[in-house]
Scaffold this motif. Structure first.
Motif, PDB file in Angstrom:
ATOM      1  N   GLY A  52      35.992  45.025  44.940  1.00  0.00           N
ATOM      2  CA  GLY A  52      35.808  43.676  45.452  1.00  0.00           C
ATOM      3  C   GLY A  52      36.842  43.382  46.525  1.00  0.00           C
ATOM      4  O   GLY A  52      37.918  42.858  46.242  1.00  0.00           O
ATOM      5  N   ILE A  53      36.545  43.723  47.760  1.00  0.00           N
ATOM      6  CA  ILE A  53      37.466  43.519  48.876  1.00  0.00           C
ATOM      7  C   ILE A  53      37.130  42.185  49.536  1.00  0.00           C
ATOM      8  O   ILE A  53      35.976  41.938  49.898  1.00  0.00           O
ATOM      9  N   TYR A  98      27.355  42.809  46.458  1.00  0.00           N
ATOM     10  CA  TYR A  98      28.388  42.345  47.379  1.00  0.00           C
ATOM     11  C   TYR A  98      27.793  41.700  48.630  1.00  0.00           C
ATOM     12  O   TYR A  98      28.529  41.293  49.522  1.00  0.00           O
ATOM     13  N   GLY A  99      26.468  41.624  48.695  1.00  0.00           N
ATOM     14  CA  GLY A  99      25.810  40.954  49.811  1.00  0.00           C
ATOM     15  C   GLY A  99      25.237  41.871  50.866  1.00  0.00           C
ATOM     16  O   GLY A  99      24.750  41.412  51.896  1.00  0.00           O
ATOM     17  N   VAL A 140      34.481  55.558  57.501  1.00  0.00           N
ATOM     18  CA  VAL A 140      34.873  55.184  56.141  1.00  0.00           C
ATOM     19  C   VAL A 140      35.654  53.875  56.189  1.00  0.00           C
ATOM     20  O   VAL A 140      36.590  53.729  56.983  1.00  0.00           O
ATOM     21  N   ILE A 141      35.271  52.916  55.346  1.00  0.00           N
ATOM     22  CA  ILE A 141      35.950  51.619  55.268  1.00  0.00           C
ATOM     23  C   ILE A 141      36.463  51.432  53.848  1.00  0.00           C
ATOM     24  O   ILE A 141      35.698  51.518  52.890  1.00  0.00           O
ATOM     25  N   ASN A 142      37.753  51.166  53.702  1.00  0.00           N
ATOM     26  CA  ASN A 142      38.285  50.954  52.363  1.00  0.00           C
ATOM     27  C   ASN A 142      39.607  50.200  52.424  1.00  0.00           C
ATOM     28  O   ASN A 142      40.296  50.188  53.438  1.00  0.00           O
ATOM     29  N   ARG A 143      39.931  49.583  51.300  1.00  0.00           N
ATOM     30  CA  ARG A 143      41.225  48.926  51.134  1.00  0.00           C
ATOM     31  C   ARG A 143      42.263  49.961  50.712  1.00  0.00           C
ATOM     32  O   ARG A 143      41.983  50.836  49.887  1.00  0.00           O
ATOM     33  N   VAL A 144      43.448  49.866  51.270  1.00  0.00           N
ATOM     34  CA  VAL A 144      44.563  50.728  50.879  1.00  0.00           C
ATOM     35  C   VAL A 144      45.455  49.932  49.933  1.00  0.00           C
ATOM     36  O   VAL A 144      45.891  48.827  50.270  1.00  0.00           O
ATOM     37  N   ASP A 259      35.389  44.837  40.258  1.00  0.00           N
ATOM     38  CA  ASP A 259      35.690  44.172  41.527  1.00  0.00           C
ATOM     39  C   ASP A 259      37.121  43.641  41.551  1.00  0.00           C
ATOM     40  O   ASP A 259      37.624  43.248  42.605  1.00  0.00           O
ATOM     41  N   ILE A 260      37.782  43.643  40.395  1.00  0.00           N
ATOM     42  CA  ILE A 260      39.177  43.238  40.323  1.00  0.00           C
ATOM     43  C   ILE A 260      40.080  44.448  40.535  1.00  0.00           C
ATOM     44  O   ILE A 260      41.059  44.411  41.281  1.00  0.00           O
ATOM     45  N   SER A 261      39.757  45.543  39.845  1.00  0.00           N
ATOM     46  CA  SER A 261      40.538  46.777  39.927  1.00  0.00           C
ATOM     47  C   SER A 261      39.642  47.932  39.519  1.00  0.00           C
ATOM     48  O   SER A 261      38.667  47.742  38.771  1.00  0.00           O
TER      49      SER A 261
END
Length: 418
Positions: A52-53, A98-99, A140-144, A259-261
């Motif tokens: 969940g970004i 997530y839409g 590639v798209i992601n949160r670090v 989506d939290i962790s």
């Protein structure tokens, strides 16, 4: 114990966190300077995961627009390893929740099939998403952010998504078979092989602050990802959510979820890993943890439920045991899949935690309550905890918003947040 008589105080940590106000414009600027050109007329896979970004929709929208501006056609591929029940339909459902999938010009192509790439010196085979491999390029798209299973130069971010996310369940199985060593030591080797022999051209890294808001978006050319990601991980670690108190008898958590962790409840926040052979950090030290709900976006995946000591029947009833079992067994960290003691309601969960923590004088209990482990700056604390925070309150570092109200209302439900 007359738990409702305990006084609690709503406090908020006064964090001055960096934040991006215009995500679209910031992403456009990052893409404009990334130095990557796409083949006109080509198909470009945009890989996104199951976390969940906060601003993921906005970032993906701008990346897709940038792809179209270069004359290429973007499409989405799930890059989430074994999540979504390790099925194509399940992973599509996660992205739709997530839409995504409503834009006819940005279709979701979900497939659990993989192709094998040269393994080089890797101790495990190297696989990558078959649909992405057939495209002309992959982004590639992601949160670090810090990982909940291990610590190293690469944790949760672009390298892990390139290796395990795109590698589907086969790669997740292969790396998790080695436990923490597979993630810490072998995952970067797999990612480097995919970068060398696959078609990843760009990584878009997102860093969030302690308030779950975006503070950085960077577009990194594929060959620079291994060098740049450690810097972003250090930034993310500096701004990670954390509790303002290090020792508690009881921590109540409103909700947990994928989506939290990745493990439902962030282990870095609660100071528990629940991995056989792994030593927990000295702090924070929390005697009893109760969790009250599973987020709808988890789709029944309660991975990490074993990190709690007590859960409510409401949470237990929401668990899809098949989906959870798949994720837990793939990870190899089976302790995290154990079902805690199930309380019939929130009030009973609280009372059982007091019992488990050995609290004799309930009015001296050191207790706190948070919405989830992404949001630790806004919480309810007992008298004893507020006393410990007095110096920070006096210094203006913590604001007291409300006091003298019970944690539970007359309907035996958690009142302030839910």
């Amino acid at each position: 114990m007359n738990a409702p008589d305990v006084r609690f105080h709503h406090v908020r940590v006064a964090l001055d966190e960096p934040v991006i106000r215009n995500i679209g414009a910031h992403t456009d600027l990052a893409l404009a300077g990334c130095g990557v050109e796409l083949p006109p007329g080509g198909r470009v896979a945009i890989a996104i995961g199951s976390r969940g970004i906060a601003d993921l929709l906005a970032v993906v929208e701008r990346v897709a627009a940038w792809v179209r501006d270069q004359g290429a056609t973007p499409f989405l591929v799930p890059a989430m390893g074994s999540h979504g029940g390790a099925t194509a339909a399940g992973q599509r459902e996660v992205l739709e929740s997530y839409g995504f999938g409503n834009d006819a010009t940005l279709s979701i192509v979900s497939n659990m099939e993989t192709v094998e790439l040269p393994r080089g010196d890797c101790p495990v085979p190297v696989w990558t998403d078959a649909e992405a491999a057939q495209a002309d390029a992959t982004i590639v798209i992601n949160r670090v952010k810090p990982h909940t299973d291990f610590h190293g130069p690469y944790e949760s971010g672009l390298m892990k998504m390139i290796a395990i996310g795109l590698g589907k369940q086969k790669q997740a199985d292969a790396l998790h078979a080695y436990g923490q060593r597979g993630l810490r030591d072998f995952m970067p080797l797999v990612a480097r092989q995919v970068l060398s022999h696959g078609n990843v051209v760009l990584g878009v890294a997102i860093v969030e602050n302690a308030l779950d808001a975006t503070m950085a978006v960077e577009a990194i050319r594929a060959d620079r990802i291994p060098d740049e990601e450690p810097r972003l991980l250090a930034l993310a670690r500096e701004h990670s959510p954390r509790l303002p108190i290090e020792q508690l008898d009881v921590l109540l958590i409103d909700r947990m979820g994928k989506d939290i962790s990745g493990v439902g409840i962030d282990t870095n926040v609660i100071g528990r890993t629940m991995i056989t052979g792994s030593v927990d950090p000295e702090l924070p030290r929390i005697n009893m943890i109760a969790c009250h709900a599973l987020t709808p976006a988890s789709h029944g995946n309660a991975t990490g439920v074993g990190l709690a000591d007590v859960v409510t029947a409401h949470l237990a009833d929401a668990i899809d045991h098949d989906v959870t079992r798949t994720n837990i067994i793939t990870s190899g960290f089976l302790l995290r899949g154990k079902l805690p003691v199930v309380a019939p309601d929130d009030q009973t969960a609280w009372e059982w935690c007091l019992r488990g923590a050995g609290v004799v004088d309930v009015h001296a209990v050191r207790a706190a309550r948070i919405v989830d482990t992404l949001h630790c700056a806004d919480l309810w604390v007992s008298d004893a905890v507020l006393k410990d925070l007095a110096e920070a309150v006096t210094a203006g570092l913590i604001d007291v918003l409300a006091s003298d109200r019970a944690l539970h209302d007359e309907h035996r439900k958690l009142s302030p947040f839910r």
